[in-house]
Design a protein around this motif. Sequence first.
Motif, PDB file in Angstrom:
ATOM      1  N   TYR A  33     -23.558 -14.500  -9.256  1.00  0.00           N
ATOM      2  CA  TYR A  33     -22.960 -14.614  -7.927  1.00  0.00           C
ATOM      3  C   TYR A  33     -23.822 -15.471  -7.010  1.00  0.00           C
ATOM      4  O   TYR A  33     -23.320 -16.077  -6.074  1.00  0.00           O
ATOM      5  CB  TYR A  33     -22.718 -13.233  -7.303  1.00  0.00           C
ATOM      6  CG  TYR A  33     -21.438 -12.594  -7.791  1.00  0.00           C
ATOM      7  CD1 TYR A  33     -20.201 -13.131  -7.458  1.00  0.00           C
ATOM      8  CD2 TYR A  33     -21.463 -11.459  -8.581  1.00  0.00           C
ATOM      9  CE1 TYR A  33     -19.025 -12.555  -7.897  1.00  0.00           C
ATOM     10  CE2 TYR A  33     -20.287 -10.873  -9.023  1.00  0.00           C
ATOM     11  CZ  TYR A  33     -19.074 -11.421  -8.681  1.00  0.00           C
ATOM     12  OH  TYR A  33     -17.907 -10.846  -9.121  1.00  0.00           O
ATOM     13  N   VAL A  87     -16.056 -14.388  -4.866  1.00  0.00           N
ATOM     14  CA  VAL A  87     -15.392 -13.712  -5.986  1.00  0.00           C
ATOM     15  C   VAL A  87     -14.411 -14.677  -6.652  1.00  0.00           C
ATOM     16  O   VAL A  87     -14.365 -14.783  -7.878  1.00  0.00           O
ATOM     17  CB  VAL A  87     -14.688 -12.423  -5.518  1.00  0.00           C
ATOM     18  CG1 VAL A  87     -13.841 -11.822  -6.630  1.00  0.00           C
ATOM     19  CG2 VAL A  87     -15.709 -11.415  -5.012  1.00  0.00           C
ATOM     20  N   ALA A 104     -17.091  -7.104  -7.713  1.00  0.00           N
ATOM     21  CA  ALA A 104     -16.123  -8.003  -7.070  1.00  0.00           C
ATOM     22  C   ALA A 104     -15.479  -7.334  -5.853  1.00  0.00           C
ATOM     23  O   ALA A 104     -15.375  -7.946  -4.784  1.00  0.00           O
ATOM     24  CB  ALA A 104     -15.053  -8.428  -8.076  1.00  0.00           C
ATOM     25  N   ARG A 113     -15.847  -8.301  -1.849  1.00  0.00           N
ATOM     26  CA  ARG A 113     -14.667  -8.527  -1.005  1.00  0.00           C
ATOM     27  C   ARG A 113     -14.677  -7.624   0.224  1.00  0.00           C
ATOM     28  O   ARG A 113     -14.519  -8.077   1.353  1.00  0.00           O
ATOM     29  CB  ARG A 113     -13.387  -8.229  -1.801  1.00  0.00           C
ATOM     30  CG  ARG A 113     -12.986  -9.258  -2.777  1.00  0.00           C
ATOM     31  CD  ARG A 113     -11.638  -8.859  -3.417  1.00  0.00           C
ATOM     32  NE  ARG A 113     -11.285  -9.792  -4.451  1.00  0.00           N
ATOM     33  CZ  ARG A 113     -11.290  -9.523  -5.748  1.00  0.00           C
ATOM     34  NH1 ARG A 113     -11.632  -8.317  -6.182  1.00  0.00           N
ATOM     35  NH2 ARG A 113     -10.950 -10.435  -6.621  1.00  0.00           N
ATOM     36  N   SER A 144     -14.806 -16.050 -10.590  1.00  0.00           N
ATOM     37  CA  SER A 144     -13.949 -15.238 -11.469  1.00  0.00           C
ATOM     38  C   SER A 144     -13.801 -15.815 -12.878  1.00  0.00           C
ATOM     39  O   SER A 144     -13.916 -15.080 -13.858  1.00  0.00           O
ATOM     40  CB  SER A 144     -12.579 -15.004 -10.834  1.00  0.00           C
ATOM     41  OG  SER A 144     -11.891 -16.227 -10.678  1.00  0.00           O
ATOM     42  N   TYR A 201     -17.749  -5.275 -13.392  1.00  0.00           N
ATOM     43  CA  TYR A 201     -17.194  -6.503 -12.816  1.00  0.00           C
ATOM     44  C   TYR A 201     -16.338  -6.156 -11.600  1.00  0.00           C
ATOM     45  O   TYR A 201     -16.522  -6.727 -10.519  1.00  0.00           O
ATOM     46  CB  TYR A 201     -16.357  -7.279 -13.842  1.00  0.00           C
ATOM     47  CG  TYR A 201     -15.586  -8.389 -13.175  1.00  0.00           C
ATOM     48  CD1 TYR A 201     -16.209  -9.590 -12.853  1.00  0.00           C
ATOM     49  CD2 TYR A 201     -14.254  -8.211 -12.811  1.00  0.00           C
ATOM     50  CE1 TYR A 201     -15.518 -10.594 -12.189  1.00  0.00           C
ATOM     51  CE2 TYR A 201     -13.559  -9.213 -12.149  1.00  0.00           C
ATOM     52  CZ  TYR A 201     -14.190 -10.404 -11.833  1.00  0.00           C
ATOM     53  OH  TYR A 201     -13.505 -11.386 -11.172  1.00  0.00           O
TER      54      TYR A 201
END
Length: 133
Positions: A78, A50, A37, A41, A54, A33
């Motif tokens: 995603y 993200v 993530a 970013r 979340s 994860y």
Amino acid sequence: FESLKFVNRWGLIVAGYDNDWGLDKPIKPLSFYYMTANALRRAAGREDLVRERSSQLESYLREGTLTRAEAARLLLAYQDPSALALKDEEAVGLAKERGLLPTAYMGRDPHGVVKGAEAYYATRRLCEMLAQK
């Protein structure tokens, strides 16, 4: 090993003193994860995505082993959060179809444990697909 270079370049993994990149080590859901993530970013400029996902991906914030089906659902979520409801085989098949999992090399068993090399590949491919242009 473009994927290894990618995760290393973006500070997503550390080899440590023994220079072990963990290519054959199982990945924990928590680690996968945060790897995906942080890659989204840093490398893809997708802080927005993200943040949006979340809460839907909170179930990955745990120790244990990560199965291929779990990895597939996280990657697909995603793109579309409804992917979290896919059955194991469907999730792996769709992730393979979209080029997110290297099933030709790692297998298609949805209950198989994801190891470093597969996680690095998946992370790089996810960023390539979702990068801000």
